[in-house]
Design a protein around this motif. Structure first.
Motif, PDB file in Angstrom:
ATOM      1  N   PHE B  63       0.828  -1.205   0.000  1.00 36.13           N
ATOM      2  CA  PHE B  63       0.000   0.000   0.000  1.00 36.13           C
ATOM      3  C   PHE B  63       0.865   1.259   0.000  1.00 36.13           C
ATOM      4  O   PHE B  63       0.726   2.132  -0.842  1.00 36.13           O
ATOM      5  N   ALA B 126      -6.478   0.945   3.616  1.00 38.33           N
ATOM      6  CA  ALA B 126      -5.067   0.717   3.923  1.00 38.33           C
ATOM      7  C   ALA B 126      -4.907  -0.496   4.829  1.00 38.33           C
ATOM      8  O   ALA B 126      -5.482  -0.523   5.910  1.00 38.33           O
ATOM      9  N   TYR B 143      -6.988   5.192   9.759  1.00 34.69           N
ATOM     10  CA  TYR B 143      -6.253   5.800   8.643  1.00 34.69           C
ATOM     11  C   TYR B 143      -6.174   7.321   8.799  1.00 34.69           C
ATOM     12  O   TYR B 143      -5.159   7.932   8.482  1.00 34.69           O
TER      13      TYR B 143
END
Ligand SMILES: Nc1ncnc2c1ncn2[C@@H]1O[C@H](COP(=O)(O)OP(=O)(O)OP(=O)(O)O)[C@@H](O)[C@H]1O
Ligand SMILES: [Mg+2]
Lengths: 233, 646
Positions: B63, B126, B143
């Motif tokens: 990611f 994520a 996040y």
């Protein structure tokens, strides 16, 4: 070292330099004299390629400068100190000097921040100050110091004595003489004959973009009519 | 209290992407003086590229690697744009490069459509940061917390780069005086490219990092543009901390806006900006623009002259042909030509302030759309007769320009331009969000002209009369003493002031007048279409007019007209193809590169070279005694630009 041959320069459609030719030898200090608007600045800019000559050639140690971008002209060893100083007002003195820094060059004196601060003690005291906080004289010193950081072979100085106090002018004379001792070539434009005489070996007088005189100061003194005609003495 | 904290946190998290993109824009502008309109496109590309990379790179490492790689990839795209599109036109007149960036927007839009399709993509979440944490009993996504933690590091990194490294010193020096930096031995070309790389990378990072929150779609380029302009203007052009503070301010306000004033989220941002600029005209951390940049030696402009007999005949023949169009043309050609005339009038009104006044407005659509909406609202709510609504439209638009002009007039240059854009966006968001009154996205429909005009040919003549009339009026004013005063204020504000011209007032009036004429074209537009939608107030509409003026040639009214007609016909032709944006974008880019003086300027140069037209200055260059001549020449030009024609 510098060979200017048959240079014509223009701003737009206005012709400023007309078939200008002269040469400057290694280690010489030459003063370009002339009245306001005579074309002194344009001459220096035409060497530096800040103004691109339309015809003619400017050779520097065997390299043709006409057509090069200004940064390459600086890289071959010309250091330009503009008349309007053009220091970076938002940058500190140290940062201004950093912009001018270039790698060492063979066969020319090497300058460092410390050496230049020795030459210009006033700057040393104010090294953290921003450019805009400096006086006119200090700004003039800073432009010279900034250009010296590039370890030039030849220095182009545009009216270093303009608009600064007599004390500082004296200091400037001393500085140029010290630079001269390092066998650096210097071309300086001046209106002030007195100042030019103190530092230069030779005078070139231009008027209306054409060369009117080229010789030593002794020769110039022998021709008062030339001084009368082309210089505001 | 808990909710309050949670909302502040959300705002801070949203600020991350906004800050990244805005700081990139600000950096690029600082050094290159280019207002990079394609910056929103870089942001969009960052999002799409990041999305594609995340499909192949697994896990938490994948990611974050995708985010970074997407940023770098966009940086490389930025370098390609800089080298291929902008380098050839750095020497062109100020702001001309802008047009090239419009072209880039169009090209990127279609390339993104080609590559990723038309559907919105949902951003992947994520890995490792999927859940929420409870802070004072309120759920906050993990996040978000990560973004809040990361942003200060990015800010610090950027600050360090700019404030402490040699590159940063060179960048700051170049912001002030590029030519001098070059004369000191620095290759500016690479400095520019480097800054473009950095700016584009930041935009790409911004696009990729917001994926888990916002996903990616094809509208995000324009959607973020206004917001980043607002951030840059509020923070102060060129200030990184300013961009951060402004991004936080805007984002936090936005979060609260969504909760408490859901109808006004878009408007809020512009209101904040207006307030900040009233108090600090150069933004929170900005400094006054340094006037008089070095190294901008351009050729003096040709003085504009009253039309010669040949030109008059040509124009008369043109108008006659237009008048005869219904005799030999189809009704479609009449509708199309009416569109062209309306657009030309709109472009000509922008030319009036931009070309003659030197005031670059990025938001001229406000007055075009404004005029259209005034007429439409009058008809819809008050059943105003068409004739009266038609006449009130320019009055309304002129009034809007009067107010906005007053607010913007204290700024100059690019600040002025940004502020006009922001106000145009304010108007747009008002119309868009105030659905009960303006119809919002659905627009206002059934706005037809009165009976006697309600078919193709009569309305065509109506358009012809008011369109050509409006253009001739603009021309007439340009040649009146007011027009001279306006040009004098543009060329040398100080000298103009010295001769007793109140330059700000002259410019303000000119802005109002241009707004009114734009309103007239808007009124012509709304009655020819029978409807109006918020798109008529959009940035893209303002851009259309700007493109036309720059491409046609800023210096002449005819340039604006020729450019306007070309673009409108070209669009009509190109929109029949699927990838017309790509084609149009490439055409624009090529015209910019090949004809950096605009179409009409380049044609004139060409004509001079092959000897069709006489070079009006040629007699000067024959005179010798150059220095004296040079002085006379510059003096003469200043005089010619401001003197009254006999
Ligand atoms: N950017 C410019 N555009 C047009 N003409 C210019 C420009 N710069 C200088 N000139 C003209 O060129 C001529 C020569 O100017 P230059 O600056 O070279 O003179 P100078 O000898 O350095 O004068 P000074 O002693 O005042 O510095 C002058 O007539 C001036 O008006
Ligand atoms: Mg000079």
């Amino acid at each position: 070292m510098i060979d200017v041959k048959n240079v014509d320069s223009y701003y737009g459609k206005a012709q400023i330099l007309n078939d200008l030719s002269f040469s400057i030898g290694e280690g010489e200090v030459v003063s370009i004299l002339g009245r306001n608007g005579a074309g002194k600045t344009t001459t220096l800019k035409s060497i530096m390629q800040l103004v691109r000559p339309r015809t003619g050639s400017v050779m520097f140690n065997g390299t043709e400068l006409v057509g090069l971008p200004p940064y390459k002209v600086a890289k071959v060893g010309l250091g330009y100190v503009p008349e309007e100083r053009r220091i970076f007002t938002d940058l500190t003195i140290l940062e201004n000097m950093e912009v001018g820094r270039q790698p060492p060059r063979d066969g020319v004196p090497q300058w460092s921040v410390d050496l230049l601060f020795e030459l210009f003690p006033n700057l040393s005291e104010r090294r953290g100050n921003r450019g805009k906080a400096l006086s006119g004289g200090e700004q003039q010193m800073l432009t010279i110091a900034r250009t010296m950081m590039g370890n030039p072979r030849c220095l182009l100085l545009d009216e270093p004595s303009e608009g600064i106090a007599p004390v500082i002018v004296e200091q400037m004379v001393e500085t140029i003489l010290r630079i001269k001792k390092q066998r650096l070539t210097v071309v300086l434009s001046e209106q002030n004959l007195h100042f030019a005489r103190l530092v230069a070996d030779r005078a070139i007088i231009i008027e209306g973009g054409e060369k009117r005189f080229d010789g030593t100061f002794a020769e110039l003194d022998a021709q008062p009519e030339i001084q009368e005609k082309y210089l505001s003495v | 209290m808990g909710l309050f904290v949670a909302q502040v946190l959300t705002g801070l998290a949203n600020a991350a992407a906004l800050f990244l993109v805005a700081s990139g824009l600000s950096l690029i502008f600082g050094v290159t003086r280019i207002v990079n309109f394609a910056h929103g496109s870089f942001y969009m590309l960052g999002a799409f590229i990041g999305y594609s990379l995340m499909q192949v790179l697994p896990g938490m490492f994948g990611f974050w690697a995708s985010v970074v790689l997407a940023g770098l990839a966009v940086g490389v795209i930025g370098v390609i744009v800089e080298i291929c599109v902008l380098r050839p036109v750095y020497k062109a007149p100020e702001l001309f490069q802008l047009v090239a960036t419009f072209g880039v927007i169009l090209v990127i839009q279609d390339l993104a459509l080609l590559t990723w399709g038309a559907d919105d993509v949902l951003g992947p979440r994520a890995p490792g940061l999927k859940g929420i944490v409870r802070i004072m009993d309120e759920p906050v996504p993990k996040y978000d917390l990560a973004l809040i933690a990361i942003t200060p590091f990015i800010l610090f990194g950027l600050w360090y780069l700019i404030a402490r490294t040699r590159v940063g010193i060179l960048v700051r020096a170049a912001t002030q005086d590029r030519e001098m930096v070059g004369a000191l031995g620095v290759n500016q070309a690479w400095l520019f490219t480097g800054v473009f790389f950095l700016g584009a990378t930041l935009a790409g990072l911004g696009g990729a990092i917001q994926l888990p929150k916002g996903g990616a779609d094809l509208l995000m380029d324009f959607n973020i543009l206004a917001a980043i302009f607002v951030v840059v203007v509020i923070g102060g052009m060129g200030s990184l901390p300013g961009a951060y503070v402004a991004a936080v301010l805007i984002s936090v306000l936005n979060v609260f806006g969504v909760t408490y004033l859901p109808q006004s989220t878009l408007v809020l941002m512009f209101v904040v900006m207006a307030v900040v600029l009233m108090i600090k005209p150069y933004g929170l951390f900005g400094r006054e623009e340094v006037a008089g940049e070095h190294g901008q030696v351009g050729e003096p402009e040709r003085p504009i002259k009253p039309a010669g007999i040949k030109v008059r005949v040509l124009v008369a023949v043109g108008i006659l042909l237009l008048a005869l169009l219904p005799v030999f043309g189809s009704s479609f050609s009449q509708v199309l030509t009416a569109d062209v005339i309306i657009f030309c009038l709109f472009a000509a009104s922008l030319h009036f302030i931009l070309g003659l006044g030197g005031l670059v407005s990025f938001g001229h659509a406000a007055y075009f759309g404004g005029g259209a909406y005034v007429a439409a609202l009058l008809v819809s709510y008050l059943q105003t007769p068409m004739e009266i609504a038609f006449l009130l439209a320019p009055v309304g638009a002129g009034f809007a320009a009067f107010i906005i002009g007053w607010l913007c007039m204290r700024l100059t240059g690019v600040y002025f331009a940004m502020l006009t854009l922001a106000f145009a966006q304010l108007l747009w968001s008002l119309v868009y969000q105030w659905g009960e009154f303006t119809g919002g996205d659905d627009g206002l429909v059934d706005i037809w002209p009165s009976e006697w005009l309600n078919s193709t040919t009569p309305y065509y003549y109506f358009t012809l009369v008011f369109g050509i009339g409006g253009i001739l009026l603009l021309r007439h004013v340009a040649h009146s003493p007011f027009g001279y005063a306006l040009r004098a204020s543009r060329d040398s504000a100080r000298q103009a002031e010295a001769t007793g011209i109140n330059t700000k007032r002259v410019q303000w009036l000119a802005f109002t007048f241009a707004g009114a004429v734009a309103g007239l074209s808007g009124a012509l537009f709304v009655f020819s279409k029978g409807s109006v939608f918020p798109t008529e107030l959009e940035v893209a509409r303002s851009f259309d007019a700007l493109i036309v003026i720059f491409l046609g040639g800023v210096k002449t009214l005819s340039g604006a007209i020729v450019g306007g007609a070309s673009l409108e016909y070209a669009k009509d032709f190109l929109t029949r193809f699927e990838y017309w944006r790509l084609t149009l974008g490439l055409i624009i880019i090529f015209v910019v590169i090949l004809a950096p003086e605009g179409i009409s300027g380049t044609l004139r140069k060409l004509a001079e070279r092959i000897g069709i037209m006489k070079d009006p200055d040629s007699n000067h260059s024959k005179i010798r005694n150059p220095a004296v001549n040079a002085k006379a020449h510059t003096r003469e030009n200043t005089r010619e630009n401001t003197r009254e024609d006999p």
